[in-house]
Design an enzyme around this catalytic site. Structure first.
Site, mmCIF file in Angstrom:
data_model
loop_
_atom_site.group_PDB
_atom_site.id
_atom_site.type_symbol
_atom_site.label_atom_id
_atom_site.label_comp_id
_atom_site.label_asym_id
_atom_site.label_seq_id
_atom_site.Cartn_x
_atom_site.Cartn_y
_atom_site.Cartn_z
ATOM 1 N N ASP A 89 -5.806 109.810 -43.055
ATOM 2 C CA ASP A 89 -6.984 110.349 -42.382
ATOM 3 C C ASP A 89 -6.735 110.495 -40.884
ATOM 4 O OD1 ASP A 89 -9.546 111.314 -42.185
ATOM 5 O OD2 ASP A 89 -10.505 109.345 -42.183
ATOM 6 N N GLY A 90 -7.368 111.509 -40.303
ATOM 7 C CA GLY A 90 -7.365 111.654 -38.856
ATOM 8 C C GLY A 90 -6.486 112.745 -38.292
ATOM 9 N N ARG B 256 -6.433 122.178 -35.703
ATOM 10 C CA ARG B 256 -6.363 121.173 -36.764
ATOM 11 C C ARG B 256 -5.070 121.281 -37.571
ATOM 12 N NH1 ARG B 256 -10.823 118.469 -38.474
ATOM 13 N NH2 ARG B 256 -10.107 118.553 -40.637
ATOM 14 N N HIS C 136 -2.203 118.548 -39.225
ATOM 15 C CA HIS C 136 -1.732 118.444 -40.606
ATOM 16 C C HIS C 136 -0.203 118.542 -40.673
ATOM 17 C CE1 HIS C 136 -5.773 118.430 -41.992
ATOM 18 N NE2 HIS C 136 -6.025 119.697 -41.692
ATOM 19 N N SER D 75 -7.747 116.312 -51.560
ATOM 20 C CA SER D 75 -8.721 115.871 -52.556
ATOM 21 C C SER D 75 -9.395 117.061 -53.234
ATOM 22 C CB SER D 75 -9.782 114.986 -51.901
ATOM 23 O OG SER D 75 -10.684 115.770 -51.150
ATOM 24 N N THR D 76 -10.085 116.782 -54.336
ATOM 25 C CA THR D 76 -10.842 117.828 -55.018
ATOM 26 C C THR D 76 -11.951 118.365 -54.115
ATOM 27 O OG1 THR D 76 -12.151 116.048 -56.036
ATOM 28 C CG2 THR D 76 -10.390 116.995 -57.358
ATOM 29 N N GLU D 77 -12.422 117.540 -53.178
ATOM 30 C CA GLU D 77 -13.476 117.959 -52.257
ATOM 31 C C GLU D 77 -12.951 118.807 -51.101
ATOM 32 O OE1 GLU D 77 -13.057 114.756 -53.253
ATOM 33 O OE2 GLU D 77 -14.740 114.675 -54.669
ATOM 34 N N TRP E 196 -11.389 121.499 -51.113
ATOM 35 C CA TRP E 196 -11.538 122.945 -51.303
ATOM 36 C C TRP E 196 -12.743 123.487 -50.549
ATOM 37 C CZ3 TRP E 196 -7.463 125.223 -53.247
ATOM 38 C CH2 TRP E 196 -6.652 124.551 -54.171
ATOM 39 N N LEU F 207 12.402 104.522 -53.758
ATOM 40 C CA LEU F 207 10.949 104.467 -53.678
ATOM 41 C C LEU F 207 10.294 105.384 -54.702
ATOM 42 C CD1 LEU F 207 8.443 103.477 -51.946
ATOM 43 C CD2 LEU F 207 8.686 105.648 -50.706
ATOM 44 N N SER G 296 -13.612 107.227 -50.470
ATOM 45 C CA SER G 296 -13.511 108.684 -50.644
ATOM 46 C C SER G 296 -12.949 109.107 -52.001
ATOM 47 C CB SER G 296 -12.684 109.301 -49.507
ATOM 48 O OG SER G 296 -13.337 109.125 -48.270
#
Length: 235
Positions: free
Chosen positions: A12-13, A25, A29, A57-59, A61, A123, A188
């Site tokens: 986040d952020g 923005r 990213h 996330s699905t949100e 979009w 990993l 979230s």
């Protein structure tokens, strides 16, 4: 120091970090994506075996179309470069989430990445893309209902372990530690089933500035927790 086997992170952020620097923005990213590679390496060096990050996330979009398009472009580039990085660091990479909504070329790159890295012994790196925990559980339940309808599953066979096996993380241990960056203190819709007993750690540092030192702080905090299970103190 007791190192958690599995760490999950909510990245986040990125946008706020970029805005504070007077940048768009998408710049945030991009820098955030670069930092994922750094933290993967540092996590493995610390002894962490599994790292799962919340990338899209699905949100997400519902974000402005221009930003979503830029994120998908960034994702394409990341998937392309990740094969080389994964082999360099011996990472096994998997993508969790509903991949069906992604463009076909992204789905192909994900399949290639998972295929090319499946035998790597470093990993275990999971990337949550078009992921939402409620969506994941609904998809899992639909598969269970289908199996029941086909006669392959009986009511008395449904257990927590069985349900877990239907989730995107079916063969991955649950997170010991969940980290969220940039000061927000909420989950979230991320790994809700899997983090039932995870320790939670929130820090004010935005993801692009999250460093080896910040990861160490989170693990030290994890070590200082007095973990109890059913009234029995954890080891």
């Amino acid at each position: 120091m007791r190192v958690p086997t599995h760490v999950a992170i909510i990245l986040d952020g990125n946008g706020r970090w970029a805005k504070a620097k007077g940048m768009p923005r998408n710049y945030g990213h991009t820098q955030g994506a670069k930092n994922v590679e750094v933290i993967c390496e540092e996590a493995w060096n610390m002894g962490i075996k599994y790292l799962t990050v919340y990338a899209f996330s699905t949100e997400n979009w519902s974000r402005p179309e221009k930003e979503v398009t830029a994120l998908m472009k960034l994702l394409r580039n990341y998937m392309k470069n990740c094969v080389k990085t994964a082999h360099k660091n011996h990472m096994r990479v998997r993508v969790i989430g509903d991949k069906s909504r992604l463009e076909e070329d992204i789905q192909r790159r994900i399949e290639e990445l998972e295929r090319e890295t499946k035998d790597n012994d470093g990993l275990n790196f999971q990337i949550a893309i078009n992921y939402g925990s409620r969506d994941e559980m609904l998809r899992a339940m639909r598969r269970m209902v289908r199996d029941a309808g086909e006669g392959g599953l009986l009511e008395n066979q449904v257990t927590e372990e069985l349900f877990s096996s239907y989730l995107d993380t079916g063969d991955i241990p649950d997170p010991d530690l969940l980290i969220r960056t940039s000061g927000e203190k909420r989950i979230s819709n991320y790994l809700l089933w899997q983090i039932a007993y995870s320790e939670l750690y929130f820090c004010d540092v935005p993801w692009p500035d999250f460093s080896k030192e910040e990861l160490e702080k989170a693990v030290w905090d994890y070590n200082n927790r007095d973990r109890r299970f059913g009234g029995v103190k954890g080891e």
